[in-house]
Motif scaffolding. Structure first.
Motif, PDB file in Angstrom:
ATOM      1  N   LEU A  49      -1.184   8.311   6.359  1.00 23.63           N
ATOM      2  CA  LEU A  49      -0.856   7.113   7.112  1.00 23.63           C
ATOM      3  C   LEU A  49      -1.778   7.018   8.312  1.00 23.63           C
ATOM      4  O   LEU A  49      -2.421   7.996   8.687  1.00 23.63           O
ATOM      5  CB  LEU A  49       0.608   7.117   7.553  1.00 23.63           C
ATOM      6  CG  LEU A  49       1.052   8.256   8.464  1.00 23.63           C
ATOM      7  CD1 LEU A  49       2.074   7.744   9.459  1.00 23.63           C
ATOM      8  CD2 LEU A  49       1.656   9.359   7.629  1.00 23.63           C
ATOM      9  N   MET A  50      -1.850   5.835   8.874  1.00 23.34           N
ATOM     10  CA  MET A  50      -2.644   5.673  10.084  1.00 23.34           C
ATOM     11  C   MET A  50      -1.964   6.449  11.207  1.00 23.34           C
ATOM     12  O   MET A  50      -0.742   6.351  11.385  1.00 23.34           O
ATOM     13  CB  MET A  50      -2.786   4.197  10.456  1.00 23.34           C
ATOM     14  CG  MET A  50      -3.703   3.439   9.525  1.00 23.34           C
ATOM     15  SD  MET A  50      -3.974   1.743  10.044  1.00 23.34           S
ATOM     16  CE  MET A  50      -2.383   1.041   9.672  1.00 23.34           C
ATOM     17  N   GLN A  51      -2.741   7.209  11.941  1.00 21.31           N
ATOM     18  CA  GLN A  51      -2.196   8.062  12.989  1.00 21.31           C
ATOM     19  C   GLN A  51      -1.434   7.251  14.031  1.00 21.31           C
ATOM     20  O   GLN A  51      -0.448   7.706  14.584  1.00 21.31           O
ATOM     21  CB  GLN A  51      -3.330   8.858  13.630  1.00 21.31           C
ATOM     22  CG  GLN A  51      -2.852   9.966  14.518  1.00 21.31           C
ATOM     23  CD  GLN A  51      -3.331   9.810  15.941  1.00 21.31           C
ATOM     24  OE1 GLN A  51      -3.970   8.835  16.303  1.00 21.31           O
ATOM     25  NE2 GLN A  51      -2.995  10.769  16.758  1.00 21.31           N
ATOM     26  N   ARG A  52      -1.842   6.025  14.270  1.00 23.73           N
ATOM     27  CA  ARG A  52      -1.185   5.191  15.291  1.00 23.73           C
ATOM     28  C   ARG A  52       0.127   4.565  14.807  1.00 23.73           C
ATOM     29  O   ARG A  52       0.818   3.913  15.581  1.00 23.73           O
ATOM     30  CB  ARG A  52      -2.143   4.098  15.753  1.00 23.73           C
ATOM     31  CG  ARG A  52      -2.449   3.099  14.674  1.00 23.73           C
ATOM     32  CD  ARG A  52      -3.371   2.013  15.163  1.00 23.73           C
ATOM     33  NE  ARG A  52      -3.537   1.016  14.129  1.00 23.73           N
ATOM     34  CZ  ARG A  52      -4.647   0.404  13.861  1.00 23.73           C
ATOM     35  NH1 ARG A  52      -5.726   0.648  14.576  1.00 23.73           N
ATOM     36  NH2 ARG A  52      -4.705  -0.482  12.904  1.00 23.73           N
ATOM     37  N   ASN A  53       0.477   4.752  13.529  1.00 19.53           N
ATOM     38  CA  ASN A  53       1.695   4.165  12.979  1.00 19.53           C
ATOM     39  C   ASN A  53       2.894   5.067  13.295  1.00 19.53           C
ATOM     40  O   ASN A  53       3.424   5.765  12.435  1.00 19.53           O
ATOM     41  CB  ASN A  53       1.544   3.946  11.474  1.00 19.53           C
ATOM     42  CG  ASN A  53       2.662   3.109  10.901  1.00 19.53           C
ATOM     43  OD1 ASN A  53       3.699   2.929  11.525  1.00 19.53           O
ATOM     44  ND2 ASN A  53       2.454   2.598   9.702  1.00 19.53           N
TER      45      ASN A  53
END
Length: 93
Positions: A49-53
């Motif tokens: 997943l995107m780290q910022r999610n």
């Protein structure tokens, strides 16, 4: 790119419709997936997943996933990715 574990169940591009978030839909979906692959016996599941999610990360943590690795800044399409993983329950006898 983050390396994958050979033999692990790879989960990608998981999304829950906003109106269903926080209502157990992700847990039900994953339980169905785990039951479906149990006979094949993968020892673990991984998801990218995107780290910022942060909301997704929290949802996966509630299901027993833990962060294992993240991509370096500027790799790929400029998005930092996070790999999370968990052990899968053994198949029922």
């Amino acid at each position: 790119a983050l390396p994958r574990s050979p033999g692990a169940l790879q989960l990608e591009n998981i999304a829950v419709w906003p109106g269903w978030r926080g209502r157990g839909a992700l847990a039900l979906l994953f339980a169905g997936i785990y039951a479906h692959v149990a006979a094949q016996g993968p020892p673990r599941a991984e998801i990218l997943l995107m780290q910022r999610n942060v909301p997704a990360r929290r949802a996966y943590e509630k299901l027993g996933y833990r962060a294992e690795a993240e991509s370096a800044p500027g790799s790929g399409a400029g998005m930092r990715m996070l790999r999370m993983a968990r052990a899968l329950p053994p198949a029922a006898a």
